[in-house]
Design a protein around this motif. Sequence first.
Motif, PDB file in Angstrom:
ATOM      1  N   GLN A  86       0.823  -1.200   0.000  1.00 57.13           N
ATOM      2  CA  GLN A  86       0.000   0.000   0.000  1.00 57.13           C
ATOM      3  C   GLN A  86       0.865   1.260   0.000  1.00 57.13           C
ATOM      4  O   GLN A  86       1.876   1.347   0.697  1.00 57.13           O
ATOM      5  N   TYR A  87       0.421   2.215  -0.807  1.00 52.64           N
ATOM      6  CA  TYR A  87       1.108   3.500  -0.983  1.00 52.64           C
ATOM      7  C   TYR A  87       2.467   3.369  -1.681  1.00 52.64           C
ATOM      8  O   TYR A  87       3.194   4.363  -1.795  1.00 52.64           O
ATOM      9  N   ARG A  88       2.802   2.190  -2.143  1.00 49.78           N
ATOM     10  CA  ARG A  88       4.070   2.020  -2.862  1.00 49.78           C
ATOM     11  C   ARG A  88       3.835   1.469  -4.262  1.00 49.78           C
ATOM     12  O   ARG A  88       4.310   2.047  -5.245  1.00 49.78           O
ATOM     13  N   LEU A  89       3.101   0.347  -4.363  1.00 49.44           N
ATOM     14  CA  LEU A  89       2.738  -0.167  -5.690  1.00 49.44           C
ATOM     15  C   LEU A  89       1.424   0.512  -6.094  1.00 49.44           C
ATOM     16  O   LEU A  89       0.359  -0.098  -6.106  1.00 49.44           O
ATOM     17  N   THR A  90       1.519   1.766  -6.419  1.00 50.97           N
ATOM     18  CA  THR A  90       0.326   2.577  -6.686  1.00 50.97           C
ATOM     19  C   THR A  90      -0.042   2.546  -8.165  1.00 50.97           C
ATOM     20  O   THR A  90       0.772   2.212  -9.032  1.00 50.97           O
ATOM     21  N   ASN A  91      -1.277   2.940  -8.434  1.00 47.23           N
ATOM     22  CA  ASN A  91      -1.717   3.049  -9.822  1.00 47.23           C
ATOM     23  C   ASN A  91      -0.933   4.127 -10.568  1.00 47.23           C
ATOM     24  O   ASN A  91      -0.692   4.004 -11.767  1.00 47.23           O
ATOM     25  N   ASP A  92      -0.551   5.165  -9.847  1.00 50.58           N
ATOM     26  CA  ASP A  92       0.234   6.230 -10.478  1.00 50.58           C
ATOM     27  C   ASP A  92       1.591   5.708 -10.953  1.00 50.58           C
ATOM     28  O   ASP A  92       2.037   6.019 -12.066  1.00 50.58           O
ATOM     29  N   LEU A 138       2.411   2.549 -11.677  1.00 54.75           N
ATOM     30  CA  LEU A 138       2.211   1.622 -12.790  1.00 54.75           C
ATOM     31  C   LEU A 138       1.839   2.374 -14.068  1.00 54.75           C
ATOM     32  O   LEU A 138       2.258   1.980 -15.168  1.00 54.75           O
ATOM     33  N   PHE A 139       1.063   3.441 -13.929  1.00 55.12           N
ATOM     34  CA  PHE A 139       0.698   4.232 -15.106  1.00 55.12           C
ATOM     35  C   PHE A 139       1.939   4.874 -15.727  1.00 55.12           C
ATOM     36  O   PHE A 139       2.088   4.898 -16.957  1.00 55.12           O
ATOM     37  N   ARG A 140       2.824   5.373 -14.889  1.00 55.37           N
ATOM     38  CA  ARG A 140       4.039   6.018 -15.406  1.00 55.37           C
ATOM     39  C   ARG A 140       4.966   4.998 -16.069  1.00 55.37           C
ATOM     40  O   ARG A 140       5.621   5.299 -17.075  1.00 55.37           O
ATOM     41  N   ILE A 141       5.001   3.783 -15.524  1.00 54.92           N
ATOM     42  CA  ILE A 141       5.841   2.746 -16.127  1.00 54.92           C
ATOM     43  C   ILE A 141       5.317   2.365 -17.503  1.00 54.92           C
ATOM     44  O   ILE A 141       6.069   2.302 -18.489  1.00 54.92           O
ATOM     45  N   LYS A 142       4.010   2.121 -17.598  1.00 52.63           N
ATOM     46  CA  LYS A 142       3.451   1.707 -18.895  1.00 52.63           C
ATOM     47  C   LYS A 142       3.479   2.845 -19.905  1.00 52.63           C
ATOM     48  O   LYS A 142       3.629   2.618 -21.105  1.00 52.63           O
ATOM     49  N   VAL A 159       9.911  -5.622 -11.887  1.00 51.82           N
ATOM     50  CA  VAL A 159      10.568  -6.636 -11.063  1.00 51.82           C
ATOM     51  C   VAL A 159      11.526  -5.972 -10.072  1.00 51.82           C
ATOM     52  O   VAL A 159      11.574  -6.331  -8.886  1.00 51.82           O
ATOM     53  N   ALA A 160      12.288  -4.983 -10.527  1.00 50.60           N
ATOM     54  CA  ALA A 160      13.211  -4.272  -9.638  1.00 50.60           C
ATOM     55  C   ALA A 160      12.451  -3.573  -8.507  1.00 50.60           C
ATOM     56  O   ALA A 160      12.884  -3.599  -7.339  1.00 50.60           O
ATOM     57  N   ALA A 161      11.320  -2.963  -8.832  1.00 50.70           N
ATOM     58  CA  ALA A 161      10.523  -2.296  -7.799  1.00 50.70           C
ATOM     59  C   ALA A 161       9.988  -3.311  -6.786  1.00 50.70           C
ATOM     60  O   ALA A 161      10.020  -3.062  -5.574  1.00 50.70           O
ATOM     61  N   LEU A 162       9.518  -4.451  -7.247  1.00 52.86           N
ATOM     62  CA  LEU A 162       8.968  -5.460  -6.334  1.00 52.86           C
ATOM     63  C   LEU A 162      10.052  -6.057  -5.436  1.00 52.86           C
ATOM     64  O   LEU A 162       9.823  -6.275  -4.237  1.00 52.86           O
ATOM     65  N   PHE A 163      11.214  -6.335  -5.994  1.00 57.74           N
ATOM     66  CA  PHE A 163      12.332  -6.807  -5.159  1.00 57.74           C
ATOM     67  C   PHE A 163      12.614  -5.785  -4.046  1.00 57.74           C
ATOM     68  O   PHE A 163      12.814  -6.155  -2.875  1.00 57.74           O
ATOM     69  N   THR A 164      12.600  -4.516  -4.396  1.00 57.35           N
ATOM     70  CA  THR A 164      12.894  -3.462  -3.420  1.00 57.35           C
ATOM     71  C   THR A 164      11.806  -3.362  -2.354  1.00 57.35           C
ATOM     72  O   THR A 164      12.098  -3.205  -1.166  1.00 57.35           O
ATOM     73  N   PHE A 165      10.548  -3.453  -2.757  1.00 53.94           N
ATOM     74  CA  PHE A 165       9.444  -3.362  -1.806  1.00 53.94           C
ATOM     75  C   PHE A 165       9.515  -4.486  -0.765  1.00 53.94           C
ATOM     76  O   PHE A 165       9.201  -4.277   0.412  1.00 53.94           O
ATOM     77  N   VAL A 166       9.902  -5.676  -1.210  1.00 54.32           N
ATOM     78  CA  VAL A 166       9.996  -6.812  -0.289  1.00 54.32           C
ATOM     79  C   VAL A 166      11.158  -6.606   0.687  1.00 54.32           C
ATOM     80  O   VAL A 166      11.042  -6.885   1.895  1.00 54.32           O
ATOM     81  N   GLU A 167      12.283  -6.137   0.198  1.00 60.37           N
ATOM     82  CA  GLU A 167      13.482  -6.013   1.029  1.00 60.37           C
ATOM     83  C   GLU A 167      13.462  -4.788   1.933  1.00 60.37           C
ATOM     84  O   GLU A 167      14.009  -4.815   3.045  1.00 60.37           O
ATOM     85  N   ASP A 168      12.833  -3.706   1.477  1.00 59.43           N
ATOM     86  CA  ASP A 168      12.835  -2.461   2.236  1.00 59.43           C
ATOM     87  C   ASP A 168      11.416  -1.913   2.315  1.00 59.43           C
ATOM     88  O   ASP A 168      10.958  -1.217   1.393  1.00 59.43           O
ATOM     89  N   PRO A 169      10.694  -2.195   3.418  1.00 55.19           N
ATOM     90  CA  PRO A 169       9.302  -1.757   3.540  1.00 55.19           C
ATOM     91  C   PRO A 169       9.124  -0.243   3.524  1.00 55.19           C
ATOM     92  O   PRO A 169       7.996   0.243   3.325  1.00 55.19           O
ATOM     93  N   SER A 170      10.191   0.505   3.725  1.00 55.58           N
ATOM     94  CA  SER A 170      10.072   1.970   3.742  1.00 55.58           C
ATOM     95  C   SER A 170      10.341   2.601   2.384  1.00 55.58           C
ATOM     96  O   SER A 170      10.103   3.802   2.196  1.00 55.58           O
ATOM     97  N   LYS A 171      10.819   1.823   1.439  1.00 53.10           N
ATOM     98  CA  LYS A 171      11.205   2.357   0.135  1.00 53.10           C
ATOM     99  C   LYS A 171       9.981   2.590  -0.748  1.00 53.10           C
ATOM    100  O   LYS A 171       9.079   1.758  -0.833  1.00 53.10           O
ATOM    101  N   ARG A 172       9.979   3.748  -1.422  1.00 54.70           N
ATOM    102  CA  ARG A 172       8.896   4.082  -2.341  1.00 54.70           C
ATOM    103  C   ARG A 172       9.489   4.626  -3.633  1.00 54.70           C
ATOM    104  O   ARG A 172      10.568   5.220  -3.639  1.00 54.70           O
ATOM    105  N   PHE A 173       8.745   4.390  -4.728  1.00 56.78           N
ATOM    106  CA  PHE A 173       9.112   4.960  -6.028  1.00 56.78           C
ATOM    107  C   PHE A 173       7.922   5.777  -6.530  1.00 56.78           C
ATOM    108  O   PHE A 173       6.809   5.261  -6.649  1.00 56.78           O
ATOM    109  N   PHE A 174       8.174   7.042  -6.819  1.00 59.93           N
ATOM    110  CA  PHE A 174       7.112   7.886  -7.376  1.00 59.93           C
ATOM    111  C   PHE A 174       7.159   7.887  -8.905  1.00 59.93           C
ATOM    112  O   PHE A 174       6.196   8.265  -9.555  1.00 59.93           O
ATOM    113  N   ASN A 175       8.280   7.469  -9.443  1.00 57.72           N
ATOM    114  CA  ASN A 175       8.474   7.380 -10.885  1.00 57.72           C
ATOM    115  C   ASN A 175       9.121   6.031 -11.195  1.00 57.72           C
ATOM    116  O   ASN A 175       9.593   5.332 -10.289  1.00 57.72           O
TER     117      ASN A 175
END
Length: 277
Positions: free
Chosen positions: A207-213, A215-219, A245-261
């Motif tokens: 939540q608040y990390r794998l956001t629709n925003d 994913l929209f920016r990635i696609k 995949v890189a974002a998901l690996f990071t989310f699992v390893e670091d619960p505080s990490k977020r990507f806005f882009n």
Amino acid sequence: KGSGTRAQTLMPHFWGDPRGASRRRALRWALAAAALIGCRNSMDHAWLAPSAGIRAANSESEPSRVELSRALLRPATLLLGSLLPPGVLAAPIEAEPVVKEVPVEAPVGAVRDDVGILTPSNKKYLDGLLARLEQETGLKVRVLCPPSGLQTKRDAWREYLRPINKGWGIDQYSLVIVADQRFQIGSGKMLGLLEINPGYRLQERFQYRLTNDLLFRIKTLFGDPKYVDAKGTDVAVRDAVENIVAALFTFVEDPSKRFFNPVSADEVRDILKKHKS
């Protein structure tokens, strides 16, 4: 109107003869009677079906509704036979051929490419990358390249997806990337290549990390026609998958990490290098 049109096609001389007005009126009445009685006959079949056993028990002493309907229909059939040219009622109606759909086989591996937009080496690489992600984190990401234009046909698209979803075991914890080269109807303008479909349980987990925003920016970045033209469809799909995949690996390893882009190219390289088998 429909019956008259059919008869007119069969008998052009009869319908063009002004002296046949009375016969035409009689034919219309006969067609209407036949349709009404035939409809009543069908209704009898429908509502009598649950009590077929009761009707069978009384069949020896009392005629059934179906038999009465057939008896009433017989004069209408004779009248039609006297009005129509010989052989019209007896002519067989050809059934339309039944088109059998080719069954869609269950997918093998994490990537399914039904249009050949991925090179064999790239498909193998992505299969290995997604298998490694699932093995290390339990996260299920899949890539689907369907036949072009199939998504615009709702029923066909649903039938196409059914065995694929079942074979992959897609659920609300999964994420599916669809790569489909689409074009705008009329103008022929190339549309975005990618659609990213995350399960809501997966988004709840991050939540608040794998956001629709995000994913929209990635696609939007990797599926943009300009990016696809510059890099090629094969590379565009690979880059998008690696970024997710890189974002998901990071989310699992670091619960505080977020990507806005989208994850930067350097970060993607370093993250995947750590998880390289």
